[in-house]
Design an enzyme around this catalytic site. Structure first.
Site, PDB file in Angstrom:
ATOM      1  N   ARG A   1     -26.891   4.040  13.988  1.00 27.93           N
ATOM      2  CA  ARG A   1     -26.061   5.205  13.732  1.00 27.93           C
ATOM      3  C   ARG A   1     -25.821   5.253  12.228  1.00 27.93           C
ATOM      4  O   ARG A   1     -25.399   4.255  11.631  1.00 27.93           O
ATOM      5  CB  ARG A   1     -24.726   5.039  14.446  1.00 27.93           C
ATOM      6  CG  ARG A   1     -23.742   6.128  14.053  1.00 27.93           C
ATOM      7  CD  ARG A   1     -22.361   5.840  14.574  1.00 27.93           C
ATOM      8  NE  ARG A   1     -21.466   6.926  14.267  1.00 27.93           N
ATOM      9  CZ  ARG A   1     -20.162   6.773  14.071  1.00 27.93           C
ATOM     10  NH1 ARG A   1     -19.600   5.592  14.180  1.00 27.93           N
ATOM     11  NH2 ARG A   1     -19.405   7.806  13.795  1.00 27.93           N
TER      12      ARG A   1
ATOM     13  N   HIS B   1     -19.503  12.608  13.926  1.00 31.15           N
ATOM     14  CA  HIS B   1     -19.432  12.248  15.350  1.00 31.15           C
ATOM     15  C   HIS B   1     -20.373  13.127  16.175  1.00 31.15           C
ATOM     16  O   HIS B   1     -20.161  13.326  17.371  1.00 31.15           O
ATOM     17  CB  HIS B   1     -17.997  12.421  15.919  1.00 31.15           C
ATOM     18  CG  HIS B   1     -16.990  11.477  15.350  1.00 31.15           C
ATOM     19  ND1 HIS B   1     -15.755  11.893  14.907  1.00 31.15           N
ATOM     20  CD2 HIS B   1     -17.023  10.145  15.166  1.00 31.15           C
ATOM     21  CE1 HIS B   1     -15.072  10.844  14.469  1.00 31.15           C
ATOM     22  NE2 HIS B   1     -15.817   9.765  14.614  1.00 31.15           N
TER      23      HIS B   1
ATOM     24  N   ARG C   1      -7.072   7.428   8.070  1.00 37.63           N
ATOM     25  CA  ARG C   1      -7.345   8.616   7.247  1.00 37.63           C
ATOM     26  C   ARG C   1      -6.327   9.716   7.521  1.00 37.63           C
ATOM     27  O   ARG C   1      -5.912   9.902   8.660  1.00 37.63           O
ATOM     28  CB  ARG C   1      -8.765   9.131   7.544  1.00 37.63           C
ATOM     29  CG  ARG C   1      -9.857   8.306   6.919  1.00 37.63           C
ATOM     30  CD  ARG C   1     -11.229   8.616   7.503  1.00 37.63           C
ATOM     31  NE  ARG C   1     -11.595   7.696   8.561  1.00 37.63           N
ATOM     32  CZ  ARG C   1     -12.640   7.822   9.367  1.00 37.63           C
ATOM     33  NH1 ARG C   1     -13.427   8.873   9.249  1.00 37.63           N
ATOM     34  NH2 ARG C   1     -12.894   6.935  10.297  1.00 37.63           N
TER      35      ARG C   1
ATOM     36  N   GLU D   1     -22.742   6.818  22.531  1.00 36.80           N
ATOM     37  CA  GLU D   1     -23.581   7.127  21.371  1.00 36.80           C
ATOM     38  C   GLU D   1     -24.844   6.263  21.392  1.00 36.80           C
ATOM     39  O   GLU D   1     -25.918   6.707  20.995  1.00 36.80           O
ATOM     40  CB  GLU D   1     -22.784   6.879  20.080  1.00 36.80           C
ATOM     41  CG  GLU D   1     -21.657   7.887  19.864  1.00 36.80           C
ATOM     42  CD  GLU D   1     -20.590   7.397  18.889  1.00 36.80           C
ATOM     43  OE1 GLU D   1     -19.942   6.362  19.178  1.00 36.80           O
ATOM     44  OE2 GLU D   1     -20.405   8.031  17.838  1.00 36.80           O
TER      45      GLU D   1
ATOM     46  N   ASN E   1     -24.315   0.696  16.484  1.00 37.68           N
ATOM     47  CA  ASN E   1     -23.420   1.805  16.161  1.00 37.68           C
ATOM     48  C   ASN E   1     -22.251   1.239  15.369  1.00 37.68           C
ATOM     49  O   ASN E   1     -21.305   0.711  15.930  1.00 37.68           O
ATOM     50  CB  ASN E   1     -22.953   2.447  17.481  1.00 37.68           C
ATOM     51  CG  ASN E   1     -21.796   3.419  17.312  1.00 37.68           C
ATOM     52  OD1 ASN E   1     -21.319   3.658  16.195  1.00 37.68           O
ATOM     53  ND2 ASN E   1     -21.332   3.972  18.422  1.00 37.68           N
TER      54      ASN E   1
HETATM   55  C1  LIG Z   1     -17.353   9.554  11.369  1.00 36.22           C
HETATM   56  C2  LIG Z   1     -16.316   8.609  11.811  1.00 36.22           C
HETATM   57  O1  LIG Z   1     -15.164   8.792  11.510  1.00 36.22           O
HETATM   58  O2  LIG Z   1     -16.721   7.572  12.593  1.00 36.22           O
HETATM   59  P1  LIG Z   1     -15.783   6.450  13.269  1.00 36.22           P
HETATM   60  O3  LIG Z   1     -14.861   7.172  14.162  1.00 36.22           O
HETATM   61  O4  LIG Z   1     -16.736   5.586  14.029  1.00 36.22           O
HETATM   62  O5  LIG Z   1     -15.066   5.762  12.182  1.00 36.22           O
HETATM   63 MG   LIG Z   2     -16.946   5.476  16.920  1.00 36.26          MG
END
Ligand SMILES: CC(=O)OP(=O)(O)O
Ligand SMILES: [Mg+2]
Ligand SMILES: Nc1ncnc2c1ncn2[C@@H]1O[C@H](COP(=O)(O)OP(=O)(O)O)[C@@H](O)[C@H]1O
Length: 398
Positions: free
Chosen positions: A94, A183, A242, A385, A7
């Site tokens: 994943r 997710h 982000r 997951e 993952n």
């Molecule tokens: C889709 C996503 O943001 O995954 P992660 O939280 O693992 O970075």
């Molecule tokens: Mg994660």
């Protein structure tokens, strides 16, 4: 039958090796803080009912390097658990973005790899590292079946009114521009656990996944009906690096007045924003430390982070026309009790009343942390997951 699950998230690799169909984990581990100072590997094996853990601090600059170190741990030294690569029958990966192509677990071939590659630009922090992990696993476990389980799959049930953007249909038909959601494997797993716990066939659940990436999903009777991430895993909640939702006018403004290029804008919104951009680190543990030292920017980052989650809970309460349970999960959701408290503070109008004591005493298994008379149950559900991916892989191969 041994199934290894990999993952790879934006900042971490989590892995587990399962003996199927017993669903028994033989080893598990994680590589965290990939690409930032303080990276480490924690590897645990479970020989004959015992437990042996190894921790290793070493700067790990990228996912490929991290995975190679993990694979060495599986096969070398006193606690090696595989004698030869052929001991692994399947590797479950994943993969974050599957577009509209994949609604379930998929056997990886060249065509599937091309599809994953096509989606690099839509999930730039994920699909490239997922792809890299597939390549490393193909080289190491050359005889094993490689299977992809997509984050987007669970959200294929979202109705059109929620998945379409208010732009001309041509952009959806020609360019596939719509909400995909991410997710999904985590939201599916934790909501199924919650539904079992609630013991109701009809349920309205809000699942709040707070990891390095963060998203929130409205789940009605076990099906995703709306989610905060969209075309790519950039919209919605504030995350580690982000921005989450931002008015697109900001992008036009920076292009027009400051000459920003596409690449600069992508770097800004994907890699330099969120907790890092506002508070000085992408890692919630660092942010907590900074706040304790009196850092005002880190304090503001926490306020923005919690406020955005609260706002989405309100909007999903409307979309679901009520809530039976709110679930907190993933790195921050499971470990940061102060964040759970900040989010649930002053939501009593919606029937959400946290029990601060229960919240403080949560210990790594499904726990109700709301007051006994709270109309809405607040739950912490540890996500898994890897377990979900192993089961989907096994079902596909049998
Ligand atoms: C889709 C996503 O943001 O995954 P992660 O939280 O693992 O970075
Ligand atoms: Mg994660
Ligand atoms: N004990 C803790 N307290 C607060 N935050 C934590 C703790 N442990 C992990 N986290 C946070 O969880 C986040 C990583 O979550 P995780 O689900 O592992 O991320 P991902 O899978 O997206 O890489 C980081 O921000 C990290 O700081």
């Amino acid at each position: 039958m041994n199934i290894l699950v990999i993952n790879s998230g934006s900042s971490s690799i989590k892995y587990q090796l399962f003996k199927m169909p017993l669903q028994q984990p033989v080893c598990s581990g994680l590589v965290e803080r990939i690409g930032i100072e303080g990276s480490f590997i924690k590897h645990t094996v479970y020989p004959n009912g015992e437990k042996y853990t190894l921790e290793k601090d070493a700067f790990i600059s990228n996912h490929g390097e991290g995975l190679k170190q993990v694979l060495a741990l599986l096969s070398e030294g006193e606690h090696a658990i595989i004698a030869k690569p052929e001991d692994i029958v399947a590797v479950g990966h994943r993969v974050v973005h599957g577009g509209e192509h994949f609604a379930g677990a998929t056997l990886i071939n060249d065509e599937v790899k091309q599809q994953i590659k096509k989606l690099f630009s839509l999930a730039p922090l994920h699909n490239p590292v997922n792809y890299k992990c597939i390549e490393v696993a193909e080289q190491t476990f050359f005889a094993a079946k490689q299977v992809a389980v997509f984050d987007t799959a669970f959200h294929q049930s979202i109705p059109q009114q929620a998945y379409r953007y208010a732009i001309p249909e041509w952009y959806y038909k020609e360019h596939g521009i719509r909400v995909y959601g991410f997710h999904g494997t985590s939201h599916k797993y934790v909501s199924e656990q919650a539904i079992k716990w609630l013991g109701k066939s009809e349920s309205k659940i809000i699942s709040v996944h707070l990891g390095n990436g963060c998203s929130i999903t409205a789940i009605k009777n076990g099906k995703s009906i709306d989610t905060s991430m969209g075309f790519g895993p950039l919209s919605g909640l504030m995350m580690g690096t982000r921005s989450g939702d931002i008015d697109p006018s900001v992008i036009f403004h920076l292009m027009e007045h400051s000459g920003y290029t596409l690449e600069q804008l992508s770097t800004l919104l994907n890699k330099q924003s969120g907790l890092l951009g506002v508070g000085g680190s992408s890692d919630m543990r660092d942010i907590r430390k900074l706040v304790n030292e009196g850092n005002e920017a880190a304090k503001l980052a926490l306020e923005l982070y919690a406020y955005r989650i609260k706002k989405f809970i309100g909007s999903y309460a409307a979309v679901l026309n009520g809530i039976d349970a709110v679930i907190f999960t993933a790195g921050v959701g499971e470990n940061d009790l102060d964040m759970r408290a900040a989010v649930c503070d002053e939501l009593s109008y919606l029937g959400i009343q946290l029990d601060l004591n229960k919240n403080r005493n949560y210990k790594s298994q499904l726990t109700e942390i709301s007051q006994t008379n709270s109309k809405v149950k607040v739950l912490v559900v540890p996500t898994n997951e890897e377990y979900e991916i192993a089961n989907q892989c096994f079902n596909l191969l049998n």
